[in-house]
Write a protein that holds these residues in place. Structure first.
Motif, PDB file in Angstrom:
ATOM      1  N   ALA A  17      -0.390   6.945  11.039  1.00 31.58           N
ATOM      2  CA  ALA A  17      -1.541   6.039  11.026  1.00 31.58           C
ATOM      3  C   ALA A  17      -1.539   5.207   9.753  1.00 31.58           C
ATOM      4  N   ASP A  18      -1.166   5.828   8.640  1.00 31.17           N
ATOM      5  CA  ASP A  18      -1.137   5.117   7.362  1.00 31.17           C
ATOM      6  C   ASP A  18      -0.048   4.049   7.342  1.00 31.17           C
ATOM      7  N   ILE A  19       1.152   4.418   7.793  1.00 34.39           N
ATOM      8  CA  ILE A  19       2.236   3.422   7.720  1.00 34.39           C
ATOM      9  C   ILE A  19       2.024   2.296   8.730  1.00 34.39           C
ATOM     10  N   GLU A  20       1.307   2.588   9.835  1.00 34.51           N
ATOM     11  CA  GLU A  20       0.996   1.533  10.800  1.00 34.51           C
ATOM     12  C   GLU A  20       0.068   0.492  10.186  1.00 34.51           C
ATOM     13  N   LEU A  21      -0.782   0.943   9.253  1.00 32.95           N
ATOM     14  CA  LEU A  21      -1.691   0.032   8.549  1.00 32.95           C
ATOM     15  C   LEU A  21      -1.009  -0.683   7.382  1.00 32.95           C
ATOM     16  N   GLY A  22       0.268  -0.376   7.164  1.00 35.05           N
ATOM     17  CA  GLY A  22       0.998  -1.009   6.078  1.00 35.05           C
ATOM     18  C   GLY A  22       1.349  -0.067   4.941  1.00 35.05           C
ATOM     19  N   GLY A  23       0.810   1.159   4.973  1.00 32.43           N
ATOM     20  CA  GLY A  23       1.087   2.144   3.932  1.00 32.43           C
ATOM     21  C   GLY A  23       0.182   1.977   2.732  1.00 32.43           C
ATOM     22  N   GLY A  24      -0.304   3.099   2.204  1.00 32.38           N
ATOM     23  CA  GLY A  24      -1.169   3.042   1.030  1.00 32.38           C
ATOM     24  C   GLY A  24      -2.628   2.793   1.346  1.00 32.38           C
ATOM     25  N   ILE A  82      -4.509   4.860   3.703  1.00 34.36           N
ATOM     26  CA  ILE A  82      -5.107   6.195   3.780  1.00 34.36           C
ATOM     27  C   ILE A  82      -4.501   7.089   2.694  1.00 34.36           C
ATOM     28  N   LEU A  83      -3.188   7.042   2.572  1.00 37.03           N
ATOM     29  CA  LEU A  83      -2.466   7.876   1.611  1.00 37.03           C
ATOM     30  C   LEU A  83      -1.992   7.014   0.449  1.00 37.03           C
ATOM     31  N   SER A  84      -1.151   7.584  -0.400  1.00 38.99           N
ATOM     32  CA  SER A  84      -0.594   6.811  -1.510  1.00 38.99           C
ATOM     33  C   SER A  84       0.416   5.792  -0.975  1.00 38.99           C
ATOM     34  N   ASP A  85       0.692   4.754  -1.759  1.00 35.19           N
ATOM     35  CA  ASP A  85       1.661   3.734  -1.352  1.00 35.19           C
ATOM     36  C   ASP A  85       3.028   4.366  -1.124  1.00 35.19           C
ATOM     37  N   PRO A  86       3.769   3.918  -0.100  1.00 39.51           N
ATOM     38  CA  PRO A  86       5.097   4.497   0.157  1.00 39.51           C
ATOM     39  C   PRO A  86       6.026   4.457  -1.058  1.00 39.51           C
ATOM     40  N   ASP A  87       5.998   3.346  -1.812  1.00 38.77           N
ATOM     41  CA  ASP A  87       6.905   3.266  -2.962  1.00 38.77           C
ATOM     42  C   ASP A  87       6.448   4.131  -4.133  1.00 38.77           C
ATOM     43  N   GLU A  88       5.252   4.726  -3.995  1.00 41.86           N
ATOM     44  CA  GLU A  88       4.753   5.661  -5.004  1.00 41.86           C
ATOM     45  C   GLU A  88       4.800   7.096  -4.486  1.00 41.86           C
ATOM     46  N   SER A  89       5.495   7.281  -3.358  1.00 40.66           N
ATOM     47  CA  SER A  89       5.458   8.582  -2.677  1.00 40.66           C
ATOM     48  C   SER A  89       6.850   9.110  -2.375  1.00 40.66           C
ATOM     49  N   ILE A  90       6.983  10.426  -2.533  1.00 34.01           N
ATOM     50  CA  ILE A  90       8.143  11.159  -2.024  1.00 34.01           C
ATOM     51  C   ILE A  90       7.647  11.940  -0.810  1.00 34.01           C
ATOM     52  N   TYR A  91       8.188  11.618   0.354  1.00 39.51           N
ATOM     53  CA  TYR A  91       7.739  12.250   1.594  1.00 39.51           C
ATOM     54  C   TYR A  91       8.607  13.461   1.922  1.00 39.51           C
ATOM     55  N   ILE A  92       7.944  14.552   2.233  1.00 44.52           N
ATOM     56  CA  ILE A  92       8.646  15.719   2.765  1.00 44.52           C
ATOM     57  C   ILE A  92       8.168  15.884   4.202  1.00 44.52           C
ATOM     58  N   ILE A  93       9.046  15.619   5.130  1.00 48.76           N
ATOM     59  CA  ILE A  93       8.705  15.689   6.557  1.00 48.76           C
ATOM     60  C   ILE A  93       9.202  17.030   7.081  1.00 48.76           C
ATOM     61  N   ASP A  94       8.323  18.031   7.078  1.00 52.89           N
ATOM     62  CA  ASP A  94       8.696  19.330   7.636  1.00 52.89           C
ATOM     63  C   ASP A  94       8.456  19.278   9.149  1.00 52.89           C
ATOM     64  N   GLU A  95       9.103  20.160   9.890  1.00 49.17           N
ATOM     65  CA  GLU A  95       9.062  20.102  11.367  1.00 49.17           C
ATOM     66  C   GLU A  95       9.419  18.681  11.818  1.00 49.17           C
ATOM     67  N   ALA A  96      10.467  18.140  11.171  1.00 50.21           N
ATOM     68  CA  ALA A  96      10.839  16.734  11.373  1.00 50.21           C
ATOM     69  C   ALA A  96      11.310  16.439  12.790  1.00 50.21           C
ATOM     70  N   HIS A  97      11.722  17.478  13.534  1.00 54.02           N
ATOM     71  CA  HIS A  97      12.192  17.233  14.900  1.00 54.02           C
ATOM     72  C   HIS A  97      11.078  16.689  15.795  1.00 54.02           C
ATOM     73  N   HIS A  98       9.816  16.860  15.372  1.00 56.43           N
ATOM     74  CA  HIS A  98       8.697  16.326  16.155  1.00 56.43           C
ATOM     75  C   HIS A  98       8.396  14.860  15.841  1.00 56.43           C
ATOM     76  N   LEU A  99       8.875  14.364  14.706  1.00 53.29           N
ATOM     77  CA  LEU A  99       8.450  13.041  14.233  1.00 53.29           C
ATOM     78  C   LEU A  99       8.728  11.906  15.217  1.00 53.29           C
ATOM     79  N   PRO A 100       9.943  11.782  15.808  1.00 49.89           N
ATOM     80  CA  PRO A 100      10.171  10.655  16.730  1.00 49.89           C
ATOM     81  C   PRO A 100       9.214  10.636  17.921  1.00 49.89           C
ATOM     82  N   ASP A 101       8.958  11.803  18.517  1.00 47.27           N
ATOM     83  CA  ASP A 101       8.054  11.852  19.680  1.00 47.27           C
ATOM     84  C   ASP A 101       6.617  11.499  19.289  1.00 47.27           C
ATOM     85  N   ILE A 102       6.164  12.011  18.142  1.00 44.25           N
ATOM     86  CA  ILE A 102       4.794  11.709  17.697  1.00 44.25           C
ATOM     87  C   ILE A 102       4.687  10.229  17.348  1.00 44.25           C
TER      88      ILE A 102
END
Length: 691
Positions: free
Chosen positions: A225-232, A234-254
C-alpha cells in the motif's frame, strides 16, 4: 564496504548472545547468513543493487540472522529496517519474542514497533460521538444500533480514556463486530492529526512511535500500500529503508491481489445516484459560496457516469448467452475487450476522474472551514466521513475502468479482464481486472528505489532453482542481486524416511484413486502416534473420512468440521496421553503448522499439490505462456507444486531431534519425467520407493 566498527558491533552482539544464553550452540549456517546479509547491504557485492535472496531451511535461525546482519548496519547509516511478513503469527513472533530477545541478550540498543494499517485503529473522536444514542447519531448507522452495540461502544470509550486499551482492534480481548468497527475506525479523510480533536488519536500516537523506531514490523499488504502511494507515505522512504521481506514466497501473489480492482455495475449506479445528496449537504454546511460550483459539477459528472454504466449493463445483457452460457464468469481472451466496451470504459474513467476532482474540492473546502472555525467539528465529522467514503468508492471505480480503458503494453503480459454474474438481493455484474505479472511493478516501486533488501523464506526455490521466484518478483538474472541457499542443519537422512508405496491408480483416475485411498490408509496410519494426512481436494478428504469412520471406525479430526485451533488443541491432548491422533487437512494445513516432536511423527500426502488454473488470472497467465510458445504445466504448475510439496514435507521435522515418516501416495513421482525433479528438490530424506 562494511566498516570495521560495524563488523565489530555485529561480532560482539553475536558473542554476547552466546554468553547470555545457556546451551547456545553457534550455527555455521546462521553465522554465514549474518555475514552475507551484512556484506550485501553494505555494497560489497554491488553498490547499485544491495539485495540478497535467501532460502534458509528450518532450523537455520534466519530471523536472528537477518536482524543481526541488518540492524547494526542500518543504524550506522541512519536508515530504518522494515521487516515485512505475510502472516500475523510471524509478526507476533518478531514483536513479542525475537526482537525483545535480541535487545536483551545482544547488547544492541535499538527501538522497534509494530506498524498496522490505519483501519486497525479506533478514531478517538468518532468513538466518542458514536457513544451517543440520539437521533442524529443513529442516522449515521446503516442499521439502527442495538443496545449491545451502544454498550460495547461505551466500554471501548471508557477503556480508551482510562488508558486500559491502546485503541487498536487486535488488542481488544474479544472480536469487535465489523458493523461496529466500521463506524469508529480511523480513516484518512476525517481523522487528521492537525485537527485538535484528533491529535491524540491512537493511530497518530502509533505513527509518532514509528518515527523514532529503528525497526518497523509490517505486513506485505501495508508495505505494498505504501509503495503504491509512491513510498514514504505510510512507512519510511524507500531510499531511507532496508527492507527485510520474510515469507517472501507470498509477495508476488499478494502484490498481484493488491494491484487488482473490481466494481459492480448496478451497485455503482445506486451509490452514484446518492452522491449529489452528499455534495448538497456539504455545500449547505459550508459558509463559502465556493462550494456551489463543485457540488453542481459533481452532480453532472455522476449523471454522466450513471448513463455510461447503464450502457455497460445493456451491453452485458445483450451478450448474456455468449458471456454466461456455461458459467457465471466470463474472461476476455488475451485481455482483449469489445471496442464498444473499451469506448465506454474510456468515458467512465474520464468522468470519474473529473468527479473525484470536484468531490476533493468540496472535502478540502469543508476542512478549511473547520480549521478556521466557521464550521464546528461535530457538524462536519459525519459529512467528512461520508464524503471520504464516496472518495474511496470513486477512486476504486476510476481504477477498474482505467484498467479496462488502457492499452496493454505489447512487450508485457496483458491484464486479465473478466466479468462475473453475481446473485443476491438482485442480480448484478462485477467487472474485474488484474495484472498477470507484477515483477515490473515491484522493480519500479521497490527494488530500484530502496537502500537495500533481504528476501527470505524456507521455500523460494522450485526444482532447486531460484528462476521461478526471480521472474515472479521482478529480479533480473544478472542485476547484481545475490542468491544464497542454505540447507537445514537437521539430519534428514537419519531422522526421516520418504516412503512412496506401490499404488494401482494415479490421482487422475479420480474415483478409483479415492477408493484405493480408503483401502490403504488404515494400514498406513500408525496407532498411538500423531498422524497428519494432507489432501488436495476437499471432496476427496470428506469422502475418505466419512468412509473410514464408517468401515474402520477411525476417529478422525477433519479440517472444516471444527476450528483449526480446536483441532490442534485436541490433537495435542491425545498425543500427551500417548493416544492415536489423526488429522485430515487440506493444502492450508501444509504451511504454518508447527507440530514439533511427538505432535507429528507420521505425515501422509495423498496427492501432489498441483493447482488447476481455475481463477481468471491463472487462466490468463497460462494463456499468455502458450501464446509465447511455452508450456504452462512445466513453467507454472510443476514449479508451484515443487514449492508446495517442500512446504508439506516441512511439517514433519521442526526440531533437530524430531523423527518420523513421510508417505506420498502419488505414483506420478515415479511414473512421470518431472517426478524425479520433484523428489530431488526435497530435503535428503532416507528413501523407500517401491517399484
Amino acid at each position: 564496504m562494511l566498516g570495521a566498527k560495524t563488523k565489530e558491533i555485529i561480532r560482539n552482539a553475536y558473542r554476547r548472545i552466546g554468553e547470555n544464553l545457556p546451551n547456545f550452540v553457534p550455527r555455521k549456517e546462521q553465522a554465514y547468513l549474518i555475514a552475507e546479509i551484512a556484506k550485501t547491504l553494505s555494497g560489497e557485492y554491488s553498490k547499485e543493487r544491495k539485495q540478497i535472496v535467501i532460502e534458509a531451511g528450518t532450523g537455520t535461525g534466519k530471523s536472528l540472522a537477518y536482524c543481526m546482519g541488518a540492524i547494526p548496519l542500518a543504524m550506522s547509516k541512519q536508515k530504518k529496517v522494515v521487516i515485512s511478513t505475510a502472516t500475523v503469527a510471524l509478526q507476533e513472533q518478531l514483536y513479542l519474542k525475537d526482537l525483545p530477545f535480541l535487545l536483551s541478550k545482544s547488547g544492541l540498543d535499538f527501538q522497534y514497533c509494530l506498524v498496522k494499517g490505519r483501519q486497525r485503529y479506533v478514531c478517538k473522536q468518532r468513538l466518542a460521538l458514536a457513544c451517543h444514542s440520539d437521533d442524529e447519531q443513529a442516522l449515521l448507522w446503516q442499521e439502527k444500533p442495538k443496545a449491545s452495540d451502544i454498550k460495547l461502544l461505551k466500554t471501548l470509550n471508557e477503556k480508551l480514556q482510562s488508558g486500559k486499551w491502546q485503541g487498536d482492534r487486535d488488542s481488544w480481548p474479544k472480536p469487535i463486530p465489523n458493523h461496529v468497527w466500521q463506524h469508529i475506525q480511523s480513516d484518512k479523510h476525517s481523522c487528521l492529526k492537525h485537527l485538535s480533536d484528533h491529535t491524540h488519536c491512537p493511530f497518530h500516537k502509533s505513527r509518532e512511535t514509528m518515527d523514532v523506531a529503528d525497526v518497523l514490523i509490517v505486513n506485505h499488504s501495508l508495505l505494498l500500500a505504501d509503495i503504491e502511494l509512491g513510498g514514504g507515505v505510510i512507512l519510511s522512504d524507500p531510499d531511507e529503508s532496508i527492507y527485510i521481506i520474510d515469507e517472501a514466497h507470498h509477495l508476488p501473489d499478494i502484490a498481484r491481489d493488491h494491484s487488482s480492482a473490481m466494481a459492480t455495475v448496478k451497485g455503482a449506479i445506486d451509490w452514484l445516484g446518492k452522491i449529489s445528496g452528499t455534495a448538497d449537504k456539504v455545500s449547505n454546511l459550508c459558509k463559502s459560496q465556493r462550494a456551489i460550483s463543485p457540488a453542481l459539477k459533481l452532480a453532472d459528472y455522476s449523471q454522466e457516469i450513471i448513463a455510461d454504466l447503464q450502457k455497460v449493463n445493456s451491453f452485458i445483457d445483450a451478450n448474456q448467452n455468449a458471456f454466461f452460457s456455461e458459467d457465471k464468469q466470463y474472461r476476455f481472451e488475451n485481455g482483449i475487450i469489445d471496442k464498444n466496451l473499451k469506448n465506454l470504459a474510456e468515458d467512465i474513467q474520464s468522468a470519474t476522474k473529473k468527479a473525484l476532482a470536484e468531490i476533493n474540492k468540496l472535502y478540502n473546502l469543508l476542512m478549511e472551514e473547520v480549521k478556521d472555525g466557521s464550521v464546528q467539528m461535530y457538524q462536519a465529522e459525519p459529512l467528512l466521513a461520508e464524503s471520504g467514503f464516496e472518495i474511496q468508492r470513486l477512486e476504486n471505480l476510476e481504477k477498474i475502468w482505467f484498467m479496462y480503458a488502457k492499452a496493454d503494453n505489447e512487450k508485457a503480459a496483458p491484464l486479465a479482464r473478466w466479468i462475473e454474474k453475481t446473485s443476491g438481493k438482485r442480480d448484478d455484474y462485477l467487472v474485474c481486472a488484474s495484472p498477470i505479472e507484477v515483477g515490473f511493478m515491484l522493480e519500479d516501486h521497490l527494488w530500484s528505489k530502496c537502500e537495500g533488501a533481504v528476501l527470505c523464506s524456507a521455500t523460494l526455490c522450485a526444482l532447486n532453482s531460484f528462476d521461478h521466484f526471480r521472474k515472479q518478483a521482478g529480479l533480473g538474472a544478472n542485476d547484481g542481486t545475490q542468491y544464497a541457499k542454505l540447507n537445514s542443519p537437521f539430519n534428514y537422512q537419519e531422522n526421516a524416511v520418504l516412503h512412496i508405496p506401490k499404488m494401482d491408480f494415479e490421482p487422475n483416475v479420480s474415483d478409483k484413486f479415492t477408493d484405493e485411498l480408503i483401502k490403504k490408509l488404515p494400514k498406513l496410519l500408525k496407532k498411538q502416534q500423531a498422524n497428519l494426512v494432507l489432501f488436495s481436494s476437499y471432496w476427496q478428504m470428506e469422502t475418505v473420512a466419512e468412509k473410514l469412520r464408517d468401515t474402520s471406525k477411525l476417529e478422525i479430526m477433519v479440517q472444516g468440521e471444527h476450528s483449526r485451533q480446536h483441532i490442534l488443541e485436541q490433537h495435542k491432548k491425545l498425543c500427551d496421553q500417548d493416544k492415536t491422533s489423526i488429522i485430515f487437512g487440506s493444502q492450508s494445513f501444509s504451511e504454518g503448522l508447527d507440530l514439533p516432536g511427538k505432535y507429528l511423527t507420521n505425515l501422509i500426502i495423498t496427492k501432489l499439490p498441483f493447482s488447476v488454473p481455475t481463477s481468471p488470472v491463472d487462466q490468463a497467465q497460462a494463456e499468455y505462456i502458450k501464446l509465447k510458445g511455452g508450456n504452462p504445466f512445466m513453467l507454472l504448475s510443476v514449479p508451484d507444486a515443487s514449492k508446495k510439496l517442500i512446504q508439506s514435507c516441512g511439517r514433519l521435522l521442526r526440531n533437530e531431534k524430531d523423527t518420523g515418516m513421510i508417505t506420498i501416495l502419488d505414483r506420478r513421482l515415479v511414473s512421470k519425467r518431472y517426478g524425479k525433479n520433484l523428489i530431488d528438490s526435497l530435503p535428503p530424506f532416507a528413501r523407500n520407493i517401491e517399484y
